[in-house]
Design an enzyme around this catalytic site. Sequence first.
Site, short mmCIF file in Angstrom:
data_model
loop_
_atom_site.label_atom_id
_atom_site.label_comp_id
_atom_site.label_asym_id
_atom_site.label_seq_id
_atom_site.Cartn_x
_atom_site.Cartn_y
_atom_site.Cartn_z
N HIS A 86 -11.61 55.80 51.63
CA HIS A 86 -11.59 54.39 51.01
C HIS A 86 -13.11 54.16 50.52
CE1 HIS A 86 -7.96 52.30 53.11
NE2 HIS A 86 -7.76 52.85 51.81
N HIS A 409 -5.92 48.04 60.06
CA HIS A 409 -7.12 47.74 61.04
C HIS A 409 -6.84 47.10 62.23
CE1 HIS A 409 -10.36 48.20 57.86
NE2 HIS A 409 -9.32 47.76 56.99
#
Length: 743
Positions: A86, A409
């Site tokens: 990312h 997450h």
Amino acid sequence: AEEMKRRAADAGLSDRNAAEDSVLEITPLGSGNEVGRSCILLRYKGKTVLLDCGVHPAYTGLASLPFFDAIDDPSAIDLLLVSHFHLDHAAGLPYFVQKTSFKGRVFMTHPTKAIYKMLLTDFVKVSNVSVDDMLYNEDDINKSMEKIEQIHYHQHMQHNGIKFWCYNAGHVLGAAMFMIEIAGVRILYTGDFSRQEDRHLMEAELPEMGCDVLIVESTYGVQIHEPRKEREARFTKIVHDTVARGGRVLIPVFALGRAQELLLILDEYWKANPSLKNIPIYFASSLGKKCMTVYQTYIDMMNERLRRQYAVSNPWVFQHIKNLKSIEQFHDNGPSVVMASPGMLQSGLSRELFEMWCTDPRNTVVLAGYCVEGTLAKHIMSEPQEVTSLSGRSLPLKMSVHYISFSAHSDFIQTSGFVDQLQPPNIILVHGDRNEMNRLKLALVDKYAEKQTRILTPRNCQPVTLQFKTEKMCRVLGTLADKYHEAAQAVKSSDNKTPHQQPADGSEEEKKKLQLAQAPISGVLVSRDGSSEQTLVELSDLHSVTQLTTTEVLQTMRIPTNGVAFDILLANLMQVYEQTSTMQKDDGSMVARVLDQVSIRQLSESELLVEWGTSPMSDMIADSVIALLAHCQTNPFAASAAASIVSSSKPSPAPKKKTSEVVEELGLFLAAQFGEVAVDPQDGTIKVTVDNHIALYHHDSHVLESTDEDLASKVSSALVNAKAAMAPISDSFPRPTVSKMNL
């Protein structure tokens, strides 16, 4: 075992009381009280590690980078470990490796490297900045690829005394949690991780060992994710209701990560609902299509559900999803579903479609992941009346806005459960908004109050220092371990009496073992650079016990005889060196061995070969042997005369001295140096008195007791010198074992 530990401590190999405090310094250069530009700097024991190197999605140009100016010297960084692909974790890498003095090694997993180049190349192309403000170009990306090394999950690596390995972190394909070990201190960096399995990814692994410091993300603070089935049902209902009323659905996503999860959900839902087959679904990302080959390549790194499905048909070949390369190819003439990047509506196709559709109340935007402060995605979550377009115009916001977190997450339940399993004494929270991070800190402090777990939330460039007391333990292996184990057993069987209290008629073997048990352990100490693990072995065991190889240097010298017979040379050698032996080889040549250190071989009637191994003792003996042979060459008549004397009357070896005689002679040496000395030949003791301090030497046990440390040191040195003067050159003289005497 206890006796061996005590003697190892005496030898300075392990001293817990004397262990020096060592400071571990952890400094967030990004992701400190914020989400974005993850970059953590570790310093310990002269080693430096950088964890991740991302950019901030809310900023552009240099402002988006981590605070690299807080690094004193980038060239001093040993390792740079990247957790996943990312942008907020990897997009600063080309700038750092190409435009700073960094010279260390870079590691990431195989899928991360494969996607890294595609993702960053696309990032450069779609960045809405001028050429002057661009951080790097495609050439910088290509050059950074050459410096990246790949690592497998659970593959243990070592560089410059730093051990490191990684575990599956969930989150995205190839995401890794890194365990770093320096001098016995272990630090676990989670990066972004998820302990919940989804449609294609496994949950994050739980390391099989604990850590001293846990650096963990705090993105969602104390929030708890909605159960997967419930959020999927809510998501598909919103999409279905929107297209049913003639509206368009915009799903801003990053090209890789959650996009693949949503594609699987939508394709499966369209299959289950034939009434929707005429409603098109577009995935507006050429990058996403390219990277699908990577997802198919690394199918074995995905969960069991997807692997089973892949055995029947390829789940990444979608039936109801079309690829949309650009907005020019998009025919906006009815209900549709479009997944477009970027995920926070900052620019690109997702922003263009949002500005086209936000004024129509039939349309819907679904925010499916975490939204960073300062981005348009975060702003519209509060449902404002108007938004500002990229051109500066005000647009009314009439479309529906829904936030359904498919974010991979960790939430509070996952994070606290992870901490429960690891039980780290120190926790550093990073990658979280200040409010969410502080809420998580308070919850963890309350939960682990009794365990006194230290929980810290440093800001960017605010160093955290942790002190560790490191102790160096030494393993004794091989022949050396066997020898000292036998000696320790001898001490144990002696009813805890000191060696000089043992019966005088004890066997010589037992006496040697008892003397060995009192002496410091001596051997070759093997230690890896920066490691707390040390090994002590005999030199002869070095190759079998460690991975090291030993090389013995053999020195040779050819010497002409100048007509002097070998027998005459041999007789001269025996006159000087009592311990001289001879043997005849199969080819008839003669070999003499002096003090078991130097060999003299007869190559021919006119030439000798002198050989010896390299050591201080061997070199000294070889020098004297060569000097003697040279003397025989230059004085052949004198050499012959000396040989005739040796052959006519070979002296018998000197009788071995009695212990009492040795003690008396040692007493004379000590008396000459210290003055007041009392010798007891029968008991085998020598008592030295200087300024009311006493040193008592026991010859049989080789133990020196003293009331004064300085006196003991001087007497010990004097004894070594005295014995060296009294004994043959081949003998060695270990220093006596010194113990404290209490009067």
